[in-house]
Design a protein around this motif. Structure first.
Motif, short mmCIF file in Angstrom:
data_model
loop_
_atom_site.label_atom_id
_atom_site.label_comp_id
_atom_site.label_asym_id
_atom_site.label_seq_id
_atom_site.Cartn_x
_atom_site.Cartn_y
_atom_site.Cartn_z
N GLY A 257 0.81 -1.21 0.00
CA GLY A 257 0.00 0.00 0.00
C GLY A 257 0.85 1.26 0.00
N THR A 258 1.98 1.21 0.70
CA THR A 258 2.91 2.35 0.74
C THR A 258 3.48 2.64 -0.64
OG1 THR A 258 3.50 1.91 3.04
CG2 THR A 258 5.04 3.22 1.75
N TYR A 259 3.89 1.59 -1.36
CA TYR A 259 4.41 1.78 -2.71
C TYR A 259 3.32 2.32 -3.63
CZ TYR A 259 8.51 -0.91 -1.25
OH TYR A 259 9.65 -1.35 -0.61
N GLY A 260 2.10 1.84 -3.46
CA GLY A 260 0.99 2.36 -4.26
C GLY A 260 0.73 3.83 -3.98
N MET A 261 0.82 4.22 -2.71
CA MET A 261 0.63 5.63 -2.36
C MET A 261 1.75 6.49 -2.94
SD MET A 261 -0.87 6.02 1.47
CE MET A 261 -1.01 7.78 1.15
N MET A 262 2.98 5.98 -2.92
CA MET A 262 4.10 6.75 -3.47
C MET A 262 3.92 6.95 -4.97
SD MET A 262 6.77 8.53 -3.14
CE MET A 262 7.52 8.28 -1.52
N LEU A 263 3.42 5.94 -5.67
CA LEU A 263 3.11 6.10 -7.09
C LEU A 263 2.13 7.25 -7.31
CD1 LEU A 263 2.72 2.43 -8.39
CD2 LEU A 263 4.33 4.12 -9.26
N CYS A 264 1.06 7.26 -6.50
CA CYS A 264 0.04 8.31 -6.64
C CYS A 264 0.59 9.68 -6.30
CB CYS A 264 -1.16 7.99 -5.73
SG CYS A 264 -2.07 6.49 -6.17
N LEU A 265 1.35 9.77 -5.21
CA LEU A 265 1.91 11.06 -4.78
C LEU A 265 2.88 11.59 -5.83
CD1 LEU A 265 2.42 13.26 -2.64
CD2 LEU A 265 4.20 11.78 -1.67
N ALA A 266 3.79 10.74 -6.31
CA ALA A 266 4.77 11.18 -7.30
C ALA A 266 4.09 11.59 -8.60
CB ALA A 266 5.78 10.06 -7.56
N ALA A 267 3.06 10.84 -9.02
CA ALA A 267 2.33 11.19 -10.24
C ALA A 267 1.74 12.59 -10.13
CB ALA A 267 1.23 10.16 -10.49
N ALA A 268 1.18 12.91 -8.97
CA ALA A 268 0.56 14.22 -8.78
C ALA A 268 1.59 15.33 -8.70
CB ALA A 268 -0.30 14.20 -7.52
N ILE A 269 2.69 15.09 -7.96
CA ILE A 269 3.66 16.14 -7.70
C ILE A 269 4.50 16.48 -8.92
CG2 ILE A 269 5.63 16.81 -6.28
CD1 ILE A 269 2.75 16.62 -4.95
N PHE A 270 4.98 15.46 -9.64
CA PHE A 270 5.79 15.72 -10.84
C PHE A 270 4.97 16.53 -11.85
CE2 PHE A 270 8.72 13.03 -8.96
CZ PHE A 270 9.79 12.72 -9.77
N GLY A 271 3.71 16.16 -12.03
CA GLY A 271 2.86 16.89 -12.97
C GLY A 271 2.61 18.31 -12.53
N MET A 272 2.39 18.50 -11.22
CA MET A 272 2.14 19.84 -10.71
C MET A 272 3.31 20.76 -11.00
SD MET A 272 2.99 22.08 -8.05
CE MET A 272 3.66 21.08 -6.71
N PHE A 273 4.53 20.31 -10.69
CA PHE A 273 5.71 21.15 -10.91
C PHE A 273 5.90 21.44 -12.39
CE2 PHE A 273 7.33 20.16 -6.59
CZ PHE A 273 7.70 21.43 -6.23
N PHE A 274 5.69 20.45 -13.24
CA PHE A 274 5.89 20.63 -14.68
C PHE A 274 4.97 21.71 -15.23
CE2 PHE A 274 4.90 19.55 -19.11
CZ PHE A 274 6.18 19.46 -19.66
N PHE A 275 3.67 21.57 -14.98
CA PHE A 275 2.71 22.51 -15.57
C PHE A 275 2.70 23.86 -14.85
CE2 PHE A 275 0.94 18.40 -17.00
CZ PHE A 275 0.95 18.66 -18.35
N LEU A 276 2.96 23.86 -13.55
CA LEU A 276 2.99 25.13 -12.83
C LEU A 276 4.21 25.96 -13.24
CD1 LEU A 276 0.91 26.22 -10.96
CD2 LEU A 276 2.24 25.43 -9.00
N THR A 277 5.33 25.29 -13.54
CA THR A 277 6.51 26.02 -14.05
C THR A 277 6.19 26.72 -15.36
OG1 THR A 277 8.03 24.45 -12.99
CG2 THR A 277 8.90 25.78 -14.80
N LEU A 278 5.51 26.02 -16.26
CA LEU A 278 5.12 26.63 -17.53
C LEU A 278 4.10 27.75 -17.30
CD1 LEU A 278 4.68 23.46 -19.79
CD2 LEU A 278 6.65 24.98 -19.65
N PHE A 279 3.17 27.54 -16.36
CA PHE A 279 2.10 28.52 -16.13
C PHE A 279 2.66 29.84 -15.59
CE2 PHE A 279 -1.23 30.53 -13.63
CZ PHE A 279 -2.32 30.49 -14.49
#
Length: 493
Positions: A257-279
């Protein structure tokens, strides 16, 4: 001096993620990347780094940690030089993947060198503390350094800066770090290559779908190839004497479950930084240095959230912080969807980032504890390495999915705005639009905002899914905390 050398290498590897993020808009313009292809500047590094991380640690155990530490740093330095000299997108992406290979060797061997260089007890604990602080603070340093280098020099210097640092490390390592004893063992090269290749095909399939369509033959072939190769990877790992990914790690409910949560957290955070940097640079009009400063509150609040969680964990246990942290991250990302082309930083960006960052800090501490719970001392490295690899691979996979969402939403918005643009465009503007398919300002800002908003919705769903995993899968009580920490083995502190 040995700690300075080891921490310097880790800082170089960690800050390379955020230092390049700040330069993404300039890289896009200089090398003519589309927004969807631009994600490969991040993914090429994180996929190679995450996919080869466990193999990199194994090479240090078998071939000598100091030797492989220096090999990793040398590869990283060479790749940084080649990336800074890149004249087209293909050269830059190849260099970024090459950097990931170097980082995958240097980072785990740097951590392992602390165990062989410093005596067990307070001395080693202080060294681990410095290493952890560098790992956590590297992101913030990268944001500031990237902003200054791009603002005052050129985007190429976010890569060139690694060269003098790496050369100093290579000169100092033989003098101040002693070689470790070699162990006998087996290199699971097949497992490392199949896992990495399978993830590359999976990520490429999502990005190709954003550019073409889900029914495109190349898209379908990419997904099919990923399914086949990842299946081969699982079969290889089940039969290997010394697998690169110990599959029995996933048999523990809490750890899976911890590894599954890390997948979800990383998916959200990497995307946030990528698009927010462009924005913030393309829509709000921030310069690179201003953008770097705009993200600094993220690092500060993550530290606050992590500190509070560490103090309260003995009373409440990790599960509440995993749930609340994921919900805060989802709330912050959901709040970001309200930003539009007329938004301001203080009014629409800062508040969501602070909420999201508090959730991230709460999750990082609790996820690390759970990943290392009930692990034999000889498998602590594999458990922590697998968590780090999950973070990198999850970030790449999540970013590719969010890029697909972005591509679809931005294409729909561009199609909606095109008639209004064409009704008042000059002949030259019409010809340029027909050739590139891209709208000029101010329509381009609206297109980017619509695409980023859709990506933030998907990221919020990923974070909410992490909260659901914590609620339904994780089973741990506050009274279990002492047992969990006891099972973490040496080096957990």
């Amino acid at each position: 001096m040995a700690l300075l050398v080891i921490a310097g290498a880790q800082l170089m590897v960690v800050l390379d993620i955020t230092i390049v993020n700040i330069a993404l808009p300039q890289i896009q313009r200089a090398l003519d990347f589309s927004t969807t292809d631009l994600s490969w500047v991040v993914n090429a590094y994180t996929l190679a780094f995450g996919g080869l991380l466990l193999l990199g640690g194994r090479t240090g155990d078998i071939l000598g940690r100091r030797r492989m530490f220096m090999v990793g740093v040398a590869l990283f330095v060479l790749a940084s030089l080649l990336g800074g000299l890149a004249q087209n997108s293909a050269q830059l992406l190849a260099a970024r993947a090459f950097q990931g290979v170097g980082g995958a060797i240097a980072s785990p061997t740097a951590l392992a060198l602390i165990s062989t260089t410093f005596r067990e007890g307070p001395e080693r604990n202080r060294a681990f503390g410095v290493f952890a602080a560098v790992s956590a603070g590297g992101g913030a340093i990268g944001l500031l350094a990237g902003g200054m280098l791009v603002e005052w020099l050129d985007w190429r210097w976010v890569l060139f800066v690694n060269v003098p640092i790496g050369l100093l490390i290579l000169l100092a390592a033989p003098r101040w770090i002693r070689e470790s004893e070699r162990r006998t063992g087996h290199f699971d090269v097949t497992g490392a290559l199949t896992s990495t290749l399978g993830m590359v095909l999976l990520v490429y399939g999502f990005i190709r779908a954003a550019q073409e369509s889900w029914g495109d033959p190349v898209t379908v072939a990419s997904f099919a190839g990923a399914a086949v190769i990842l299946t081969v990877f699982v079969l290889v790992e089940r039969r290997s004497r010394q697998p690169i990914t110990p599959l029995h790690m996933f048999t523990d409910r809490n750890r899976a479950g911890t590894y599954g949560m890390m997948l979800c957290l990383a998916a959200a955070i990497f995307g946030m930084f990528f698009f927010l940097t462009l924005f913030v640079q393309n829509v709000l009009g921030f310069g690179p240095l201003q953008a770097g400063l705009a993200f600094l509150p993220v690092s500060a609040v993550i530290a606050v959230g992590a500190g509070l969680t560490s103090q309260l964990l003995p009373r409440f246990g990790p599960k509440p912080f995993m749930i609340v942290g994921a919900l805060l991250a989802a709330a912050g990302l959901g709040w970001l969807t309200l930003a539009d082309a007329d938004s301001t930083y203080a009014g629409s960006i800062l508040g969501p980032m602070l909420v999201l960052s508090m959730g991230m800090g709460m999750q990082f501490v609790s996820l690390t504890l759970m990943a290392l719970s009930n692990v034999r001392s000889d498998e602590t490295g594999a458990a922590s390495g697998l968590l780090n690899a999950t973070q990198q691979v999850g970030g790449s996979l999540g970013l590719s999915i969010l890029v697909t969402v972005f591509g679809t939403a931005s294409a729909d918005e561009a199609e909606r705005l095109a008639p209004a643009f064409l009704s008042q465009a000059t002949d030259a503007q019409r010809l340029l639009f027909q050739r590139t398919g891209e709208l000029p300002e101010p329509w381009a800002s609206q297109v980017l905002t619509a695409g980023a908003g859709a990506a933030f919705v998907a990221a919020a769903i990923a974070a909410a899914l992490g909260a659901l995993v914590a609620l339904l899968v994780i089973q741990v009580r506050p009274s279990d905390l002492e047992r969990l920490q006891g099972g973490a083995g040496p080096g957990h502190g």
